[in-house]
Design an enzyme around this catalytic site. Structure first.
Site, PDB file in Angstrom:
ATOM      1  N   THR A  68    -119.060   4.756   8.580  1.00 47.60           N
ATOM      2  CA  THR A  68    -120.448   5.066   8.124  1.00 47.60           C
ATOM      3  C   THR A  68    -120.620   6.301   7.628  1.00 47.60           C
ATOM      4  O   THR A  68    -121.441   6.781   7.099  1.00 47.60           O
ATOM      5  CB  THR A  68    -121.424   4.615   9.520  1.00 47.60           C
ATOM      6  OG1 THR A  68    -120.784   5.051  10.410  1.00 47.60           O
ATOM      7  CG2 THR A  68    -121.776   3.391   9.434  1.00 47.60           C
ATOM      8  N   ASP A  69    -119.896   7.336   8.459  1.00 48.74           N
ATOM      9  CA  ASP A  69    -120.061   8.776   7.774  1.00 48.74           C
ATOM     10  C   ASP A  69    -119.883   9.245   6.370  1.00 48.74           C
ATOM     11  O   ASP A  69    -121.157   9.642   6.110  1.00 48.74           O
ATOM     12  CB  ASP A  69    -119.300   9.620   8.611  1.00 48.74           C
ATOM     13  CG  ASP A  69    -117.903   9.623   8.574  1.00 48.74           C
ATOM     14  OD1 ASP A  69    -117.412   8.571   7.962  1.00 48.74           O
ATOM     15  OD2 ASP A  69    -116.832  10.426   9.298  1.00 48.74           O
TER      16      ASP A  69
ATOM     17  N   SER B 253     -94.683  24.079  16.494  1.00 48.88           N
ATOM     18  CA  SER B 253     -95.196  22.956  17.349  1.00 48.88           C
ATOM     19  C   SER B 253     -94.613  22.518  18.310  1.00 48.88           C
ATOM     20  O   SER B 253     -93.067  22.179  18.024  1.00 48.88           O
ATOM     21  CB  SER B 253     -95.605  21.986  16.199  1.00 48.88           C
ATOM     22  OG  SER B 253     -96.104  20.723  17.036  1.00 48.88           O
TER      23      SER B 253
ATOM     24  N   SER C   9    -105.666  15.368  13.588  1.00 45.95           N
ATOM     25  CA  SER C   9    -105.735  16.252  12.480  1.00 45.95           C
ATOM     26  C   SER C   9    -107.136  17.168  12.588  1.00 45.95           C
ATOM     27  O   SER C   9    -106.942  18.416  12.589  1.00 45.95           O
ATOM     28  CB  SER C   9    -105.724  15.570  11.089  1.00 45.95           C
ATOM     29  OG  SER C   9    -106.784  14.614  10.812  1.00 45.95           O
TER      30      SER C   9
ATOM     31  N   ASP D 290    -115.068  13.301  12.421  1.00 48.81           N
ATOM     32  CA  ASP D 290    -114.235  13.838  13.377  1.00 48.81           C
ATOM     33  C   ASP D 290    -114.198  15.358  13.728  1.00 48.81           C
ATOM     34  O   ASP D 290    -114.260  15.654  14.836  1.00 48.81           O
ATOM     35  CB  ASP D 290    -112.582  13.535  12.853  1.00 48.81           C
ATOM     36  CG  ASP D 290    -112.563  12.122  12.614  1.00 48.81           C
ATOM     37  OD1 ASP D 290    -113.287  11.349  12.951  1.00 48.81           O
ATOM     38  OD2 ASP D 290    -111.476  11.654  11.793  1.00 48.81           O
TER      39      ASP D 290
ATOM     40  N   TYR E  35    -107.692   4.090   3.359  1.00 52.76           N
ATOM     41  CA  TYR E  35    -108.986   4.630   3.670  1.00 52.76           C
ATOM     42  C   TYR E  35    -109.648   4.959   2.214  1.00 52.76           C
ATOM     43  O   TYR E  35    -110.790   4.860   2.014  1.00 52.76           O
ATOM     44  CB  TYR E  35    -108.789   5.916   4.396  1.00 52.76           C
ATOM     45  CG  TYR E  35    -109.976   6.646   5.016  1.00 52.76           C
ATOM     46  CD1 TYR E  35    -110.493   6.356   6.167  1.00 52.76           C
ATOM     47  CD2 TYR E  35    -110.694   7.505   4.101  1.00 52.76           C
ATOM     48  CE1 TYR E  35    -111.702   7.086   6.639  1.00 52.76           C
ATOM     49  CE2 TYR E  35    -111.870   8.149   4.628  1.00 52.76           C
ATOM     50  CZ  TYR E  35    -112.118   7.917   5.838  1.00 52.76           C
ATOM     51  OH  TYR E  35    -113.411   8.481   6.312  1.00 52.76           O
TER      52      TYR E  35
HETATM   53  C1  GLA Z   1    -111.424   8.727  10.005  1.00 54.86           C
HETATM   54  C2  GLA Z   1    -112.445   9.465   9.164  1.00 54.86           C
HETATM   55  C3  GLA Z   1    -113.780   9.697   9.651  1.00 54.86           C
HETATM   56  C4  GLA Z   1    -114.335   8.446   9.658  1.00 54.86           C
HETATM   57  C5  GLA Z   1    -113.506   7.112  10.492  1.00 54.86           C
HETATM   58  C6  GLA Z   1    -114.117   5.874  10.226  1.00 54.86           C
HETATM   59  O1  GLA Z   1    -111.426   8.887  11.675  1.00 54.86           O
HETATM   60  O2  GLA Z   1    -111.560  11.116   9.280  1.00 54.86           O
HETATM   61  O3  GLA Z   1    -114.473  10.585   8.661  1.00 54.86           O
HETATM   62  O4  GLA Z   1    -114.599   7.932   8.399  1.00 54.86           O
HETATM   63  O5  GLA Z   1    -112.251   7.395  10.069  1.00 54.86           O
HETATM   64  O6  GLA Z   1    -115.327   5.813  10.872  1.00 54.86           O
END
Ligand code: GLA
Length: 394
Positions: free
Chosen positions: A36-37, A68, A131, A175, A225
């Site tokens: 949804t973001d 790392s 990330s 995130d 995605y």
């Molecule tokens: C990943 C993306 C977020 C979001 C989710 C799904 O984590 O980085 O921005 O879109 O997927 O909700």
């Protein structure tokens, strides 16, 4: 690994006796509000106690050296402050490089090179935002080492820009926001269109949040995605021929149902339906949690998973198997995938007394169906990204 071990490792790696400063950024889970973001809707994530540690020191020259603990095979990755362009050969180090580049370009004075050692305890490819965690830990270490005055929201937006423009994944802001603004024992309801947010205490009575890692490698996840983002953009463009909206998140379910015939492509229509319904579901879930109605909250989590499975099509056999097995256990209030999907993790809210049998039974069903085991962690909700040098020396 203790901080002392990490300091020793830093000294050994970079051949120094000096003591570096230590910074930490968490990973995140998302309770509800998935995909949804970037559609201008709401999300409801929380930062967790797993995350990325960074031990860092300024240098007297312009050299950057990254190491790392999680990727000893790549050795020390070296570059120079004068060339911070993306370089595929620099592998994971592109995340911190991108942050240094974008923070510098935003007018902040980052005047020297650095030695930085990273150590992450977020399970690999688990969809718990490793990330965003590495981006944000780089942000706070730059803030600390160079005494920068950076608004947290600016750092979050720059980290998202690194993901979008430097790495090339069109992800939304969830995130980086959850990792940057997390608060112990709280989840964050965020309106991704306006960036207004509020914290909600997570009181689950006698229940725990269990993270279930499917251990499925998230191959091609970023291209799928980006494809979902594009499908939603196309659906929005079709709706905009008759509606004055700038994102799918502005629509109620009723408005969507009245206008969905405008969407030309059936697949795009399903994607948009998920975005609109999931956004309303997130607000409803937040309200139910505020009222202490855990049963209803759990049901909404389940509905969220079904919508991600049937309309958004980002779950797959591994997540569906683990979530179905979780639903079938006594003491489970709700379960759903969390994060982008295509593998990665699910979360379940489980009665404390039933957690052990839950893990055994879910793992049995999962490994019999899929052929390898799942992993289970109890989620502790911790603070967002910060320096922890002081805490470590106590
Ligand atoms: C990943 C993306 C977020 C979001 C989710 C799904 O984590 O980085 O921005 O879109 O997927 O909700």
């Amino acid at each position: 690994m203790s901080n002392l071990d990490l300091i020793q490792q830093f000294q050994l790696t970079f051949n120094t006796t000096a003591i570096p400063r230590t910074f930490f950024a968490p990973g995140r889970i998302n309770l509800i509000g998935e995909h949804t973001d970037y559609n201008g809707g709401h999300v409801f994530p929380a930062s967790i106690s797993f995350g990325t540690y960074a031990l860092a020191m300024k240098r007297n020259d312009q050299k950057l050296r990254f190491y790392s603990q999680n990727s000893p095979n790549t050795g020390i990755i070296e570059c120079d402050m004068t060339d911070l362009s993306y370089n595929a050969a620099h592998n994971w180090a592109n995340f911190p490089k991108g942050m240094i580049k974008y923070l510098g370009e935003s007018g902040l004075d980052i005047s020297a090179g650095m030695d930085i050692l990273f150590y992450g305890n977020i399970p690999n490819s688990s969809g718990l935002s490793s990330s965003a965690s590495i981006e944000m830990v780089t942000g706070v270490l730059l803030e600390g080492l160079f005494n920068l005055k950076v608004e947290r929201i600016q750092m979050i937006q720059l980290a998202q820009k690194v993901e979008n423009n430097y790495i090339g994944v069109n992800s939304g802001i969830m995130d980086q926001f959850a990792v940057g603004k997390g608060k112990k024992d709280h989840a964050i309801l965020l309106n991704c269109q306006t960036l207004e947010y509020q914290y909600a205490p997570i009181q689950l009575d006698n229940h725990a949040i269990i993270i279930i890692n499917t251990n499925k490698q998230r191959t091609l996840a970023s291209s799928k995605y980006n494809e979902r983002c594009l499908q939603c953009e196309h659906a929005l463009a079709d709706l905009q021929t008759a509606l004055p909206i700038s994102s799918l998140g502005e629509l109620t379910k009723q408005q969507f149902e009245q206008h969905k015939h405008l969407i030309q492509d059936d697949t795009n229509l399903k994607r948009a339906k998920h975005a609109v319904y999931e956004n309303e579901r997130t607000l409803e879930a937040f309200n139910e949690l505020q009222k202490g109605n855990l049963e209803k909250f759990g049901q909404l989590m389940n509905e969220s998973h079904l919508s991600l499975q049937q309309d958004y099509e980002v779950t797959g056999i591994e997540l569906d198997t683990v979530v179905q097995a979780a639903w079938d256990q006594p003491g489970t209030l709700g379960a759903r995938m969390t994060g982008a999907g295509f593998g990665g993790c699910a979360i379940a809210i489980v009665e404390n007394d039933k957690v052990e049998s839950f893990k055994t039974n879910v793992n049995k069903i999962y490994s019999e169906t899929i052929g390898y085991e799942a992993a289970f962690y109890t989620a502790a909700i911790g603070d967002g990204a910060k320096e922890i040098t002081e805490e470590c020396s106590k």
